[in-house]
Design an enzyme around this catalytic site. Structure first.
Site, short mmCIF file in Angstrom:
data_model
loop_
_atom_site.label_atom_id
_atom_site.label_comp_id
_atom_site.label_asym_id
_atom_site.label_seq_id
_atom_site.Cartn_x
_atom_site.Cartn_y
_atom_site.Cartn_z
N GLN A 68 148.33 27.01 9.09
CA GLN A 68 147.14 27.37 8.31
C GLN A 68 147.56 28.07 7.02
O GLN A 68 148.41 28.96 7.02
CB GLN A 68 146.22 28.30 9.09
CG GLN A 68 144.92 28.60 8.34
CD GLN A 68 144.03 29.59 9.06
OE1 GLN A 68 144.25 30.79 9.00
NE2 GLN A 68 143.02 29.08 9.75
N CYS A 98 138.29 33.90 6.75
CA CYS A 98 138.78 35.25 7.04
C CYS A 98 137.87 36.31 6.42
O CYS A 98 137.62 36.30 5.21
CB CYS A 98 140.20 35.42 6.51
SG CYS A 98 140.87 37.08 6.81
N GLU A 201 131.78 33.31 19.74
CA GLU A 201 131.03 33.87 20.88
C GLU A 201 131.06 32.98 22.13
O GLU A 201 130.09 32.89 22.87
CB GLU A 201 129.59 34.16 20.46
CG GLU A 201 128.98 35.40 21.09
CD GLU A 201 129.70 36.70 20.75
OE1 GLU A 201 129.66 37.62 21.58
OE2 GLU A 201 130.30 36.81 19.65
#
Length: 321
Positions: A68, A98, A201
């Site tokens: 990445q 980010c 989540e």
């Protein structure tokens, strides 16, 4: 269904990738980001964050590891993307998600979600620099402050030639506060034709299924959930039972021995504490151990504490037989 291990800065290093992919269930890993500013980085920078480059770009379990990149200049990102692929990375991932303030202040990560045209130029330059057989993926959040540009950003990334888009279903402002807005990923899926990976989540198999339904995609990325429950990918994929605490203790010992030996203990204290901050969300035993561990600074003290905990549980188990 594709299950991807997320690039969690400061905790998912090559040793954690090795351990989690040995447990199984993952199809792909993404490295911690390589920061690109205004130069073509030397090979050692890529190999430090992705030692798997020396082994065909795969973990010892055979799972591909994609490098990445994080930056803001199309030319230099393209140059470094070409370098990473030349070194053996099976594709390139671009970080537009980010939320760290230090990264955003230097015009990297999620702050670029305010600049749709810049997203397009970056992805286009990288796509042109990387051979067509290698994927170019991008990871975004729903936006920086709000979702006003969500669909435009996704469309721009697709138009620029990205192979895959990963979406963390929260804005930068949302941070990591629940909930994750999975239906937004479904809206993105209606807008673009390239595959979309849902992230955010997912702590249990039930949440994975709900996310897949609301996001209208079978492909998911696991981050904190995989650290809290190390065999979460297998639980989702094949209905495996959650790993027991004694099994987790064995993993902790194995990781500790590898981490201290591999990096000479430089990052071990911080990384093991980071991992425990997630383990305690699933295991009550980790909460009690974390209270003792968090005040320790020396590697030998941490190892001794873990060894004592493992021995205690082993003796306890034998006494119950």
């Amino acid at each position: 269904m594709q299950i991807v291990l997320a690039p969690m800065e400061g905790v998912v290093d090559h040793l954690m990738r090795d351990m989690l992919t040995r447990i199984g269930g993952f199809d792909l890993c993404i490295t911690e980001f390589v920061r690109v500013v205004d130069q073509r980085l030397p090979a050692r920078v890529f190999r430090r964050l992705c030692p798997e480059l020396e082994h065909g770009g795969k973990t010892p379990a055979g799972v591909p590891v994609r490098v990445q990149l994080l930056g803001q200049e199309p030319h230099w990102l393209a140059e470094n993307a070409a370098k990473a692929v030349q070194l053996g990375s099976p594709g390139i991932d671009l970080n537009f998600g980010c939320p760290a303030k230090t990264v955003n202040k230097s015009r990297g990560g999620a702050v670029l979600l305010k600049e749709t045209e810049q997203l397009y130029q970056i992805v286009k330059a990288v796509r042109q620099a990387v051979p067509s057989e290698h994927p170019v993926s991008a990871k975004i959040r729903l936006g920086y402050d709000d979702t006003a540009l969500t669909l435009d950003n996704a469309s721009a990334i697709e138009a620029a030639g990205a192979t895959v888009l990963t979406v963390h279903a929260r804005t930068k402002t949302d941070g990591y506060k629940p909930p994750a807005y999975w239906p937004w990923i479904g809206r993105i899926r209606q807008r673009i034709a390239i595959p979309v990976i849902a992230n955010g989540e997912i702590w249990t198999p039930a949440q994975a299924a709900q996310c897949q339904h609301e996001a209208n995609t079978q492909d998911i990325m696991l981050g904190r959930g995989a650290l809290a429950l190390p065999n979460l990918a297998k639980c989702i994929r094949s209905g495996q039972q959650a790993m027991s605490w004694p099994e987790v203790l064995q993993l902790l010992m194995r990781y500790s021995q590898y981490e201290v030996a591999g990096d000479k203990g430089k990052y071990y204290s911080n990384r093991i504490k980071q991992w425990f901050s997630y383990l305690k969300l699933q295991y009550p035993e980790a909460e009690a151990l974390f209270r003792q561990l968090r005040v320790l600074k020396r590697n030998d003290e941490i190892l001794a504490l873990l060894q004592h905990a493992e021995k205690t549980f082993t003796l306890s188990a034998k006494s119950l037989q």
